[in-house]
Design a protein around this motif. Sequence first.
Motif, short mmCIF file in Angstrom:
data_model
loop_
_atom_site.label_atom_id
_atom_site.label_comp_id
_atom_site.label_asym_id
_atom_site.label_seq_id
_atom_site.Cartn_x
_atom_site.Cartn_y
_atom_site.Cartn_z
N PHE A 235 0.83 -1.20 0.00
CA PHE A 235 0.00 0.00 0.00
C PHE A 235 0.86 1.26 0.00
CE2 PHE A 235 -2.14 3.37 2.45
CZ PHE A 235 -3.24 3.58 1.63
N SER A 236 1.90 1.29 0.84
CA SER A 236 2.76 2.47 0.92
C SER A 236 3.55 2.67 -0.36
CB SER A 236 3.71 2.35 2.11
OG SER A 236 4.50 1.17 2.02
N LEU A 237 4.02 1.58 -0.96
CA LEU A 237 4.78 1.69 -2.21
C LEU A 237 3.88 2.20 -3.34
CD1 LEU A 237 7.55 1.21 -3.50
CD2 LEU A 237 6.81 -1.11 -4.03
N LEU A 238 2.65 1.73 -3.37
CA LEU A 238 1.69 2.20 -4.38
C LEU A 238 1.41 3.69 -4.22
CD1 LEU A 238 -0.23 1.44 -6.71
CD2 LEU A 238 -1.97 0.94 -5.00
N CYS A 239 1.23 4.14 -2.99
CA CYS A 239 0.97 5.56 -2.74
C CYS A 239 2.18 6.41 -3.11
CB CYS A 239 0.61 5.78 -1.27
SG CYS A 239 -0.99 5.07 -0.79
N ALA A 240 3.38 5.96 -2.74
CA ALA A 240 4.60 6.72 -3.08
C ALA A 240 4.78 6.80 -4.59
CB ALA A 240 5.81 6.06 -2.44
N ALA A 241 4.48 5.70 -5.29
CA ALA A 241 4.59 5.71 -6.75
C ALA A 241 3.59 6.69 -7.37
CB ALA A 241 4.36 4.31 -7.29
N GLY A 242 2.37 6.70 -6.84
CA GLY A 242 1.37 7.63 -7.36
C GLY A 242 1.77 9.08 -7.17
N MET A 243 2.37 9.39 -6.02
CA MET A 243 2.81 10.77 -5.77
C MET A 243 3.93 11.18 -6.72
SD MET A 243 0.82 11.75 -3.33
CE MET A 243 -0.43 10.57 -3.87
N THR A 244 4.90 10.29 -6.94
CA THR A 244 6.02 10.63 -7.82
C THR A 244 5.59 10.73 -9.28
OG1 THR A 244 6.59 8.27 -7.83
CG2 THR A 244 7.80 9.69 -6.32
N ILE A 245 4.60 9.93 -9.68
CA ILE A 245 4.06 10.08 -11.04
C ILE A 245 3.41 11.45 -11.21
CG2 ILE A 245 2.26 9.24 -12.61
CD1 ILE A 245 2.86 6.41 -11.59
N GLY A 246 2.70 11.88 -10.17
CA GLY A 246 2.11 13.22 -10.22
C GLY A 246 3.16 14.30 -10.33
N VAL A 247 4.28 14.14 -9.63
CA VAL A 247 5.37 15.11 -9.73
C VAL A 247 5.96 15.11 -11.14
CG1 VAL A 247 7.69 15.67 -8.89
CG2 VAL A 247 5.92 14.95 -7.28
N GLY A 248 6.09 13.91 -11.72
CA GLY A 248 6.61 13.82 -13.08
C GLY A 248 5.72 14.52 -14.10
N ILE A 249 4.41 14.42 -13.92
CA ILE A 249 3.48 15.10 -14.82
C ILE A 249 3.64 16.61 -14.71
CG2 ILE A 249 1.03 15.53 -15.26
CD1 ILE A 249 0.51 12.63 -14.37
N ILE A 250 3.81 17.10 -13.47
CA ILE A 250 3.98 18.55 -13.28
C ILE A 250 5.29 19.02 -13.91
CG2 ILE A 250 4.35 20.36 -11.55
CD1 ILE A 250 2.50 18.80 -9.69
N PHE A 251 6.37 18.28 -13.72
CA PHE A 251 7.68 18.69 -14.24
C PHE A 251 7.79 18.49 -15.75
CE2 PHE A 251 8.99 19.29 -10.00
CZ PHE A 251 10.23 19.91 -10.01
N ASN A 252 6.86 17.77 -16.32
CA ASN A 252 6.87 17.59 -17.78
C ASN A 252 6.52 18.88 -18.50
OD1 ASN A 252 7.13 15.86 -20.12
ND2 ASN A 252 4.89 15.99 -20.31
N ASP A 253 5.85 19.79 -17.80
CA ASP A 253 5.48 21.09 -18.36
C ASP A 253 6.59 22.10 -18.04
OD1 ASP A 253 4.29 23.34 -19.36
OD2 ASP A 253 2.64 23.39 -17.90
N THR A 254 7.26 22.60 -19.05
CA THR A 254 8.38 23.52 -18.84
C THR A 254 7.95 24.79 -18.14
OG1 THR A 254 9.35 22.66 -20.88
CG2 THR A 254 10.32 24.66 -19.97
N ILE A 255 6.78 25.29 -18.49
CA ILE A 255 6.30 26.54 -17.88
C ILE A 255 6.04 26.36 -16.39
CG2 ILE A 255 4.47 28.28 -17.96
CD1 ILE A 255 4.12 27.65 -20.90
N ALA A 256 5.66 25.15 -15.99
CA ALA A 256 5.35 24.89 -14.58
C ALA A 256 6.59 24.97 -13.70
CB ALA A 256 4.71 23.51 -14.43
N LEU A 257 7.77 24.89 -14.30
CA LEU A 257 9.00 24.91 -13.51
C LEU A 257 9.24 26.25 -12.82
CD1 LEU A 257 11.42 22.99 -15.91
CD2 LEU A 257 10.19 22.10 -13.93
N ILE A 258 8.61 27.31 -13.32
CA ILE A 258 8.77 28.63 -12.70
C ILE A 258 7.45 29.12 -12.10
CG2 ILE A 258 10.73 29.32 -14.12
CD1 ILE A 258 8.80 30.79 -15.97
#
Length: 285
Positions: A235-258
Motif C-alpha cells: 500500500f505504501s509503495l503504491l501511494c509513493a509511486a502515485g505521488m512521484t508520477i504526479g510530480v513527473g506530470i507537473i515537471f513535464n510542463d516547462t512553464i510549470a518549472l517557474i
Amino acid sequence: MIVSAIVTISACNNTNALIAARYLNGIAIGLTTVSFIMHASEIASEHSRGYCLCLEQIGLACGAYVQMLYTGYWSSEVDFNPYCLQGIFCIVLGVIALMFTFTSIDSPVLHLRHGDEPEALNCIVRLYRPPVMSNAKQVIFNKLKEYVTMNESMSLGQCFMQSLGPLLRILPYRCMLSFIVALPIVETFQWSEGVSTAGSVINWPPTLYGLLSALGVLVTFSIIEAIGRKAVSLFSLLCAAGMTIGVGIIFNDTIALINSTKMATACALLMIAQLFGGIFAPSTT
C-alpha cells in the motif's frame, strides 16, 4: 566508520578525501546492516522480530534527518566546517556502538555451529524473559538446532542454490529504497521548494521533508506486527509511486518549472511520497 570520520575531520576541505570518506562510510554501513539483520533475525522471538528489524531503518532515517537539519540550516557565517561536525557525530556514535558490542548477547546459532550446545542454551535463556529455563525455551533451542543441522548437511553449492531464489525476489524489492533518496528525487525537491518558497525568510520544507520520512518509519514500527508486512509495504509503495508520477506530470510542463503554485504542489506531493517511502522502508528488512 571511525576511520572515515577521522578522514573527514582531518581533510574537511579536500573534496577527494571527503569522497573517499563517504565510500568508507558506505562500506561500513553496508557491513553493519548485513550483520545486524542476521544477528537480529537469529536472536529475536517470532513476535518481536519485525520490531527488531525495523530498528535498522529507524537508525538510518534518524541519522539522515539529523544531517538534513544541520546542513540545511548551516550558516555560512559559522566559522566551523559542517563536515567536521559530521565526523564528530560518526566518531561518537561509532565508539558507542563499539562499546555496545561488548555487552550484546551472542547468537545461539553461532555457538551451535561451533558445537557448543551448553553456551547456545545459555544464550537462549538470557535472551528470552524471564531469564530462567523453561519448556518454551527448550523448544526454541531444538528448532535452532534442527536449523543448524539442516544447513550443515548441505554443501556450499546447495546452500547457494537454496538462497538464490529468495535473494532474486528480495533484491528488486530492496532496491526500491534507492528511489526514495535518489538524486533525481532530491534535486526535484530542491527545485520545487526553492521556487515555491522564494522570498521566504525560513526555509522550512527540508525540515518537514526529513521529519515525514522518520515519521513513516516510526508508523511502520508501531503497526508492522499487528497488520503485517505485505499489506503495509504494498500500500505504501503504491501511494509513493502515485505521488512521484504526479510530480513527473507537473515537471513535464516547462512553464510549470517557474510557477510557484505548481511547484508548491510538487513539493507537497514529494513530501507525501517521502512519508509513504518511510512507511515502506522497514518492510524491506
